[in-house]
Design an enzyme around this catalytic site. Structure first.
Site, PDB file in Angstrom:
ATOM      1  N   GLY A  54       0.813  -1.216   0.000  1.00 57.54           N
ATOM      2  CA  GLY A  54       0.000   0.000   0.000  1.00 57.54           C
ATOM      3  C   GLY A  54       0.846   1.265   0.000  1.00 57.54           C
ATOM      4  O   GLY A  54       2.067   1.221  -0.174  1.00 57.54           O
TER       5      GLY A  54
ATOM      6  N   ILE B 194      -2.124  -9.036   0.058  1.00 60.31           N
ATOM      7  CA  ILE B 194      -3.325  -9.796  -0.298  1.00 60.31           C
ATOM      8  C   ILE B 194      -3.273 -10.116  -1.798  1.00 60.31           C
ATOM      9  O   ILE B 194      -2.692  -9.345  -2.577  1.00 60.31           O
ATOM     10  CB  ILE B 194      -4.644  -9.042   0.039  1.00 60.31           C
ATOM     11  CG1 ILE B 194      -4.626  -7.615  -0.513  1.00 60.31           C
ATOM     12  CG2 ILE B 194      -4.909  -9.052   1.524  1.00 60.31           C
ATOM     13  CD1 ILE B 194      -5.944  -6.894  -0.408  1.00 60.31           C
TER      14      ILE B 194
ATOM     15  N   TYR C 253     -13.952   6.538   9.018  1.00 57.20           N
ATOM     16  CA  TYR C 253     -12.492   6.453   9.135  1.00 57.20           C
ATOM     17  C   TYR C 253     -12.068   6.881  10.550  1.00 57.20           C
ATOM     18  O   TYR C 253     -11.317   6.179  11.236  1.00 57.20           O
ATOM     19  CB  TYR C 253     -11.881   7.378   8.094  1.00 57.20           C
ATOM     20  CG  TYR C 253     -10.380   7.362   7.998  1.00 57.20           C
ATOM     21  CD1 TYR C 253      -9.698   6.235   7.560  1.00 57.20           C
ATOM     22  CD2 TYR C 253      -9.639   8.504   8.298  1.00 57.20           C
ATOM     23  CE1 TYR C 253      -8.321   6.248   7.424  1.00 57.20           C
ATOM     24  CE2 TYR C 253      -8.263   8.526   8.164  1.00 57.20           C
ATOM     25  CZ  TYR C 253      -7.606   7.388   7.729  1.00 57.20           C
ATOM     26  OH  TYR C 253      -6.245   7.407   7.597  1.00 57.20           O
TER      27      TYR C 253
END
Ligand code: AKB
Length: 315
Positions: free
Chosen positions: A11, A34, A142
């Protein structure tokens, strides 16, 4: 020597943090990813990698056991704007996932780094010099996951002695892996537009100040905090860290100094604007400075010059 697992290694933060960690700890850093987001290039070539989906506790436990992991950097998360459209997934990754990590850490004695964010604060917190310890009542999913994550991490420390630590990251600016779905992303996108010679359409209104940080400082902060002497830490989850605060006009003028033809116009996104309006203008980070010697190295000008140089070489 530590044995480290990075969850979310491909990421925005993970792709750079994993390489930085390998400079310190060599091949003892496992890149957890992933399927569909496999490590590539240097990330794939410089150390081991393993499929680790944060929502799968068994996968985390197996990888921790296989590589004798003692420290987990948990970087799996959805960013703020995308979390509003996928609120259940944001919770599943941010909180159910964190719980999986903390349980494995409790069973196997691992230390855990989990980033929080300026998004942990809400409208009720003071906007200027936002204190380390103040009201945190965010209205975004978030923010809810960030505050919950902070509390859960502190709970595992006080209740079970798990060595949990974290920072509240500002908007992170980097030329390596672009962010996706964040509120502060404009401060990255503006550099790409300038380097490509394109007009930038800014989704955040002029006059909206937020804390920002250049990625090399953010990486150093994460590693330095995990190396810090625990007897000096009065806080754990999560430390305010700051280096610069600006609004779209200031960053535009800074880039314009080096790219006089660069043009910015406004195309304000109401969702991102409402999130930005609820976040601090500038955090007070004296606790991080006192408890583990945090100090940023990049200011706005140094960052701008480096970003433009690196991106211009690419386009
Ligand atoms: C976002 O904008 O969502 C993130 C953050 C500040 O946490 N970059």
């Amino acid at each position: 020597m530590k044995n480290i697992l990075v969850i979310g290694s491909t990421g925005q933060i993970g792709s750079e943090l994993t390489l930085e960690l390998r400079k310190h700890y060599g091949e003892n850093v496992v890149a957890g990813y992933i399927p569909g987001a496999e490590p590539k290039g240097e990330l794939a070539e410089t150390g081991p990698a393993a499929i680790v989906d944060i929502t799968n506790g068994q996968q985390i436990a197996d990888t921790v056991a296989k590589y004798r992991v003692d420290t987990v950097y948990n970087l799996a998360a959805l960013l703020s704007a995308v979390a509003e459209s996928k609120h259940r997934l944001a919770w599943h990754i941010g909180i159910d996932g964190l719980m999986n990590v903390l349980e494995v850490a409790r069973e196997r004695g691992c230390a855990v780094f989990t980033p929080s964010s300026i998004g942990a604060f809400g409208d009720g917190a003071p906007k200027d010099m936002t204190p380390q310890d103040t009201i945190c009542r965010p209205h975004t999913m978030y923010g809810v996951t960030k505050v919950t994550g902070e509390l859960l991490s502190d709970y595992y420390y006080t209740r079970f002695g798990v060595d949990t630590r974290g920072v509240r990251f500002p908007g992170l600016i980097s030329y390596v892996t672009p962010p996706g779905g964040g509120t502060t992303d404009y401060a990255v996108d503006i550099f790409y537009a300038a380097a490509r010679g394109e007009t930038f359409r800014c989704p955040i209104q002029g006059g909206t100040f937020m804390d920002m940080m250049y990625m090399p400082d953010a990486l150093r902060a994460a590693i330095q905090l995990m190396e810090a002497d625990p007897s000096r830490l009065r806080h754990r989850n999560a430390f305010n860290i700051a280096s610069m605060s600006f609004d779209p006009e200031i960053i535009y003028r800074q880039i314009h100094k080096y790219r006089p033809d660069f043009v910015m116009e406004y195309a304000v996104d109401p969702l991102r604007q409402s999130i930005a309006d609820s976040w601090p203008n500038h955090m007070d980070d004296h606790c991080a400075r006192e408890e583990w010697d945090w100090a940023p190295r990049y200011d706005l000008d140094a960052m701008t010059r480096d970003m433009l140089e690196k991106l211009s070489a690419r386009f």
